[in-house]
Design a protein around this motif. Structure first.
Motif, PDB file in Angstrom:
ATOM      1  N   LYS A   1       0.842  -1.201   0.000  1.00  0.00           N
ATOM      2  CA  LYS A   1       0.000   0.000   0.000  1.00  0.00           C
ATOM      3  C   LYS A   1       0.874   1.247   0.000  1.00  0.00           C
ATOM      4  O   LYS A   1       0.607   2.207  -0.735  1.00  0.00           O
ATOM      5  N   ARG A   2       1.925   1.231   0.764  1.00  0.00           N
ATOM      6  CA  ARG A   2       2.802   2.394   0.849  1.00  0.00           C
ATOM      7  C   ARG A   2       3.574   2.584  -0.453  1.00  0.00           C
ATOM      8  O   ARG A   2       3.825   3.704  -0.886  1.00  0.00           O
ATOM      9  N   LEU A   3       3.940   1.487  -1.099  1.00  0.00           N
ATOM     10  CA  LEU A   3       4.580   1.588  -2.408  1.00  0.00           C
ATOM     11  C   LEU A   3       3.616   2.197  -3.427  1.00  0.00           C
ATOM     12  O   LEU A   3       4.012   3.019  -4.261  1.00  0.00           O
ATOM     13  N   ALA A   4       2.352   1.787  -3.376  1.00  0.00           N
ATOM     14  CA  ALA A   4       1.353   2.327  -4.298  1.00  0.00           C
ATOM     15  C   ALA A   4       1.173   3.824  -4.073  1.00  0.00           C
ATOM     16  O   ALA A   4       1.003   4.592  -5.033  1.00  0.00           O
ATOM     17  N   ILE A   5       1.209   4.265  -2.828  1.00  0.00           N
ATOM     18  CA  ILE A   5       1.096   5.694  -2.534  1.00  0.00           C
ATOM     19  C   ILE A   5       2.294   6.446  -3.101  1.00  0.00           C
ATOM     20  O   ILE A   5       2.160   7.558  -3.624  1.00  0.00           O
ATOM     21  N   ALA A   6       3.477   5.836  -3.033  1.00  0.00           N
ATOM     22  CA  ALA A   6       4.666   6.466  -3.606  1.00  0.00           C
ATOM     23  C   ALA A   6       4.532   6.604  -5.120  1.00  0.00           C
ATOM     24  O   ALA A   6       4.897   7.636  -5.704  1.00  0.00           O
TER      25      ALA A   6
ATOM     26  N   LEU B   1       3.191  10.270  -9.986  1.00  0.00           N
ATOM     27  CA  LEU B   1       2.296  10.627 -11.086  1.00  0.00           C
ATOM     28  C   LEU B   1       1.701  12.019 -10.888  1.00  0.00           C
ATOM     29  O   LEU B   1       1.592  12.799 -11.841  1.00  0.00           O
ATOM     30  N   VAL B   2       1.327  12.342  -9.660  1.00  0.00           N
ATOM     31  CA  VAL B   2       0.793  13.674  -9.389  1.00  0.00           C
ATOM     32  C   VAL B   2       1.868  14.732  -9.625  1.00  0.00           C
ATOM     33  O   VAL B   2       1.600  15.791 -10.202  1.00  0.00           O
ATOM     34  N   GLU B   3       3.095  14.441  -9.194  1.00  0.00           N
ATOM     35  CA  GLU B   3       4.199  15.378  -9.419  1.00  0.00           C
ATOM     36  C   GLU B   3       4.446  15.585 -10.914  1.00  0.00           C
ATOM     37  O   GLU B   3       4.873  16.662 -11.346  1.00  0.00           O
TER      38      GLU B   3
ATOM     39  N   LEU C   1      13.728   5.028  -6.197  1.00  0.00           N
ATOM     40  CA  LEU C   1      12.322   4.679  -6.394  1.00  0.00           C
ATOM     41  C   LEU C   1      11.633   5.720  -7.266  1.00  0.00           C
ATOM     42  O   LEU C   1      10.911   5.385  -8.210  1.00  0.00           O
ATOM     43  N   ARG C   2      11.866   6.979  -6.986  1.00  0.00           N
ATOM     44  CA  ARG C   2      11.250   8.052  -7.760  1.00  0.00           C
ATOM     45  C   ARG C   2      11.699   7.993  -9.218  1.00  0.00           C
ATOM     46  O   ARG C   2      10.904   8.160 -10.135  1.00  0.00           O
TER      47      ARG C   2
ATOM     48  N   GLU D   1      17.837  24.612 -10.668  1.00  0.00           N
ATOM     49  CA  GLU D   1      17.016  24.226  -9.519  1.00  0.00           C
ATOM     50  C   GLU D   1      15.717  25.020  -9.457  1.00  0.00           C
ATOM     51  O   GLU D   1      14.758  24.602  -8.808  1.00  0.00           O
ATOM     52  N   CYS D   2      15.695  26.177 -10.115  1.00  0.00           N
ATOM     53  CA  CYS D   2      14.512  27.038 -10.055  1.00  0.00           C
ATOM     54  C   CYS D   2      13.493  26.713 -11.140  1.00  0.00           C
ATOM     55  O   CYS D   2      12.436  27.342 -11.201  1.00  0.00           O
ATOM     56  N   VAL D   3      13.790  25.743 -12.016  1.00  0.00           N
ATOM     57  CA  VAL D   3      12.925  25.464 -13.160  1.00  0.00           C
ATOM     58  C   VAL D   3      11.649  24.739 -12.733  1.00  0.00           C
ATOM     59  O   VAL D   3      10.536  25.140 -13.078  1.00  0.00           O
ATOM     60  N   CYS D   4      11.801  23.648 -12.005  1.00  0.00           N
ATOM     61  CA  CYS D   4      10.655  22.849 -11.592  1.00  0.00           C
ATOM     62  C   CYS D   4      11.094  21.942 -10.449  1.00  0.00           C
ATOM     63  O   CYS D   4      12.278  21.876 -10.106  1.00  0.00           O
ATOM     64  N   SER D   5      10.134  21.227  -9.878  1.00  0.00           N
ATOM     65  CA  SER D   5      10.455  20.380  -8.727  1.00  0.00           C
ATOM     66  C   SER D   5      11.408  19.255  -9.109  1.00  0.00           C
ATOM     67  O   SER D   5      12.283  18.875  -8.319  1.00  0.00           O
ATOM     68  N   GLU D   6      11.272  18.699 -10.327  1.00  0.00           N
ATOM     69  CA  GLU D   6      12.166  17.623 -10.740  1.00  0.00           C
ATOM     70  C   GLU D   6      13.600  18.126 -10.852  1.00  0.00           C
ATOM     71  O   GLU D   6      14.544  17.475 -10.387  1.00  0.00           O
ATOM     72  N   MET D   7      13.786  19.301 -11.457  1.00  0.00           N
ATOM     73  CA  MET D   7      15.138  19.858 -11.581  1.00  0.00           C
ATOM     74  C   MET D   7      15.703  20.214 -10.208  1.00  0.00           C
ATOM     75  O   MET D   7      16.906  20.082  -9.973  1.00  0.00           O
ATOM     76  N   ARG D   8      14.843  20.646  -9.308  1.00  0.00           N
ATOM     77  CA  ARG D   8      15.321  20.957  -7.958  1.00  0.00           C
ATOM     78  C   ARG D   8      15.857  19.702  -7.278  1.00  0.00           C
ATOM     79  O   ARG D   8      16.877  19.732  -6.594  1.00  0.00           O
ATOM     80  N   ASN D   9      15.179  18.583  -7.490  1.00  0.00           N
ATOM     81  CA  ASN D   9      15.639  17.326  -6.902  1.00  0.00           C
ATOM     82  C   ASN D   9      16.939  16.845  -7.541  1.00  0.00           C
ATOM     83  O   ASN D   9      17.858  16.390  -6.850  1.00  0.00           O
ATOM     84  N   LEU D  10      17.014  16.944  -8.873  1.00  0.00           N
ATOM     85  CA  LEU D  10      18.194  16.438  -9.573  1.00  0.00           C
ATOM     86  C   LEU D  10      19.414  17.323  -9.361  1.00  0.00           C
ATOM     87  O   LEU D  10      20.532  16.832  -9.207  1.00  0.00           O
TER      88      LEU D  10
END
Length: 245
Positions: free
Chosen positions: A10-15, A20-22, A128-129, A180-189
């Protein structure tokens, strides 16, 4: 998210849902044709579970949408994603033994903050992400946009994560900070310690002729880069012209 044991899937499914929402998807109810902001997951994945997603631009006429199907097979959570009217299927197999230790991020972060230790939760959840983003979210996004004639995601966003990291690795430190200021994915990477460590060791340390081991904050390489960049600026060195690349 519930406890451990049978609720790990269940927790994996939430991840998976969070990635997908991100990526721009929203929950979708095909019966009512309306957006749904939350799903109810069973405590244990004893049978197959299906979730539907669409894009905000398609909610007014959502005849095409994405379906995710979750199936528990032993210690594995199988995830199948496809368009509701499409034939192509994207599949992931998530091993609970590999990823369940990475799902206690909030608890570990609180403990690390209390003990003033470096936060490693970002690195724990990165694999995982990346697997869900590259293997499921982006392929489904491209399929849905192509089917409905929406504009495809930007070319850079559609690249595999490993290639994105190689491109970020070649950038000057100042451009890396801008990414890092472009989007959440770039901020993470672009905020990984490994990238900033390379910028400090390979470029700024030589320009300043210092031993970075003497800095007490050397484990926070981004902060260290910022401090050294300011030192160069105060010395009248035009930082953008330093050979960072």
């Amino acid at each position: 998210m519930g406890g451990d044991g049978g609720r790990i899937h269940k927790r994996l499914a939430i991840a998976v849902h969070a990635v997908l929402v991100e990526s721009g998807f929203v929950g979708f109810d095909p019966v009512s044709g309306l957006q749904t902001d939350g799903f109810r997951f069973p405590d244990e994945f004893l049978s197959r579970v299906s979730l539907c997603y669409s894009l905000p631009a398609l909610l007014s006429n959502a005849t095409d949408y994405v379906v995710l199907r979750f199936r528990s097979v032993g210690r594995y959570l199988q995830v199948y994603g496809s368009l509701v009217k499409g034939s192509g299927i994207h599949k992931l197999s998530l091993d609970q033994h590999r990823f369940s230790p990475r799902l206690g991020i909030i608890k570990r972060f609180a403990e690390q903050k209390k003990k003033k230790r470096p936060n490693s939760s970002k690195n724990d959840g990165f694999s995982l992400r990346r697997m869900v983003k590259d293997g499921l979210a982006l392929p489904l996004l491209i399929d849905l946009c192509s089917k409905t004639h929406l504009a495809l995601p930007a070319c850079f966003v559609r690249l595999p994560t490993e290639l994105k990291l190689k491109i970020l690795d070649s950038l000057p430190g100042t451009d890396l900070a801008r990414m890092e200021c472009v989007c959440s994915e770039m901020r993470n990477l672009a905020s990984t310690n490994h990238l900033w460590k390379q910028k400090v060791e390979q470029r700024l340390s030589a320009a300043l002729c210092f031993q970075f081991e003497t800095f007490s904050i050397r484990k926070n390489w981004k902060l260290l880069f910022a401090l050294l960049w300011k030192k160069l600026w105060k010395r009248g060195v035009y930082v953008e012209r330093i050979n960072f690349g």
